[in-house]
Design an enzyme around this catalytic site. Structure first.
Site, PDB file in Angstrom:
ATOM      1  N   ALA A 172      -5.534  11.237   6.970  1.00 46.60           N
ATOM      2  CA  ALA A 172      -4.191  11.515   6.470  1.00 46.60           C
ATOM      3  C   ALA A 172      -3.218  11.818   7.610  1.00 46.60           C
ATOM      4  CB  ALA A 172      -4.235  12.673   5.486  1.00 46.60           C
TER       5      ALA A 172
ATOM      6  N   GLY B 107       0.837  -1.204   0.000  1.00 44.47           N
ATOM      7  CA  GLY B 107       0.000   0.000   0.000  1.00 44.47           C
ATOM      8  C   GLY B 107       0.864   1.242   0.000  1.00 44.47           C
TER       9      GLY B 107
ATOM     10  N   GLU C 260     -16.517  19.097   1.367  1.00 39.62           N
ATOM     11  CA  GLU C 260     -15.461  19.703   0.547  1.00 39.62           C
ATOM     12  C   GLU C 260     -15.801  19.597  -0.938  1.00 39.62           C
ATOM     13  OE1 GLU C 260     -11.388  19.654   3.117  1.00 39.62           O
ATOM     14  OE2 GLU C 260     -11.814  17.828   1.982  1.00 39.62           O
TER      15      GLU C 260
END
Length: 401
Positions: free
Chosen positions: A311, A9, A166
């Site tokens: 994140a 990943g 967003e």
């Protein structure tokens, strides 16, 4: 033989693990990063890609350009199976053996079993999915002069968390331009944002949520709170609100109501919940001490970590795991458990506006937008230095269009 460290990943967690090892390793181990794409992309910016304000060229950060290939080998392959008992990972391209495994396979959208979600809704689950949505929206605006179908210009967003808000704000801020290009009256396009909570962005204070909703409505976005989606159709969604069923029409639907872990993890022998492994204090699988899990595939025991921005949490996990592996390679023991440092969270409302919280202080407006861009640029600096920031960074008025 040198210890073999395998990272599967290339998202925030996996890449950060590789970069941390790369910075401090001196040939003590063989490090391999495997990703199904040969590039990394910032998932926190996919809403910009889906609206066309961030180009595909700027979105891709190729692994072989930022990795030191003498220290970290990169392989492009799609992982299909994890076999922890034999210390193997199976990919389409072959079998990969390891001594230490770092799993950072990311997330997939959660449809909650609602009828029509898989078949009829777009999801911002990857860069390619965002590009596909951008093309679909742009095509419908350009073809409106022929179709005259107002439902083609009706976009429905299911979900009032970060991704949905967003996206809706970015699209709302660009509607003037899209209407000008297509010669479309501004009152025809319609954006509807639907959420189950009693307010948008429930992770923020009521005041910040109210500010964000007011900004959204200034773009012409209709916000429906307390709406429970019952079905997604090709031309709209059915919701239950105040005990009554209501159908909202629109030919473009984005599903952003939730995520889950990786299917590969879910099908593996690792104990997991919907593709997420409940890791120990050192981010290891409780069953296998040589397997670390980072990012969306990890379910931390800390309450703060569970509710952290993906994140930010993933990057800190990657740093921690990289340093833990360095200690092991030096014959030391990692005695310090992982501790997430929540520095703040910012939600962009268009390119030059936003709301958020930094060190327990609520912020909004251009300052919030500045911090959002600063956070994105800091990530770029960490993996590619100043050159990558100037090439791919987010700045106040610099967008792809």
């Amino acid at each position: 033989m040198k210890p073999r460290i395998l990272i599967i990943g290339g998202g925030y967690g996996g890449l950060r693990t590789a970069m941390t090892l790369q910075q401090h390793l001196h040939q003590q181990a063989e490090v391999t990063l495997i990703s199904k794409h040969d590039y990394h992309y910032q998932t926190t910016l996919l809403h910009k890609v889906a609206i066309g304000t961030l180009s595909a060229r700027k979105s891709r950060i190729y692994f072989r350009k930022i990795l030191d290939l003498t220290k970290v080998q990169f392989i492009k392959d799609k992982i299909i199976e994890i076999k922890p008992d034999s210390k193997q990972v199976i990919g389409n391209g072959g079998v990969y053996e390891y001594d230490y495994l770092v799993i950072g396979l990311g997330f997939k959208p959660e449809g909650f079993g609602i009828k029509g979600v898989e078949e009829h809704a777009h999801k911002l689950s990857s860069l390619n999915a965002a590009l596909k949505l951008d093309k679909a929206i742009e095509y419908k605006f350009k073809e409106y002069c022929h179709t005259k179908n107002q439902q083609d210009l009706s976009i429905i967003v299911c979900g009032t968390g970060f991704t949905g808000i967003e996206f809706a704000a970015e699209l709302g801020s660009r509607l003037d331009e899209l209407c000008l290009i297509g010669g479309i009256p501004r009152d025809i396009p319609k954006i509807t944002c639907i959420g189950r909570s009693d307010r948008i962005l429930p992770m923020f204070s009521k005041k910040s949520s109210a500010i964000a909703q007011k900004k959204l409505e200034s773009f012409g976005v209709e916000v429906i709170c307390g709406g429970d989606v019952q079905e997604v159709k090709t031309d709209g969604v059915v919701i239950r609100k105040d005990g009554e069923l209501k159908e909202i029409k629109g030919n473009t639907i984005l599903w952003s109501a939730g995520v889950r872990g990786s299917d590969i993890v879910e099908k593996s022998p690792l104990e997991n919940t919907k593709g997420r492994v409940k890791v120990d204090a050192y981010l290891r699988s409780p069953q296998y001490e040589n397997i670390y899990v980072v990012g969306d595939c990890a379910l931390c025991t800390s309450r703060d970590a569970i509710h952290a921005p993906t994140a930010q949490l993933s990057a800190q996990m990657g740093d921690y795991v990289g340093k833990s592996l360095l200690k092991i390679l030096d014959g030391k023991e990692q005695k310090e458990p992982f501790k997430f440092v929540h520095r703040g969270t910012v939600c962009s409302i268009g390119h030059t506006d936003g709301v958020g919280i930094i060190y327990k202080q609520s912020i909004n407006g251009e300052f919030a937008a500045f911090l959002k861009n600063f956070i994105e640029n800091k990530w770029l600096y960490g993996i590619g230095g100043a050159k990558l920031v100037f090439k791919n960074g987010q700045f106040r008025y610099r967008t792809s269009n």
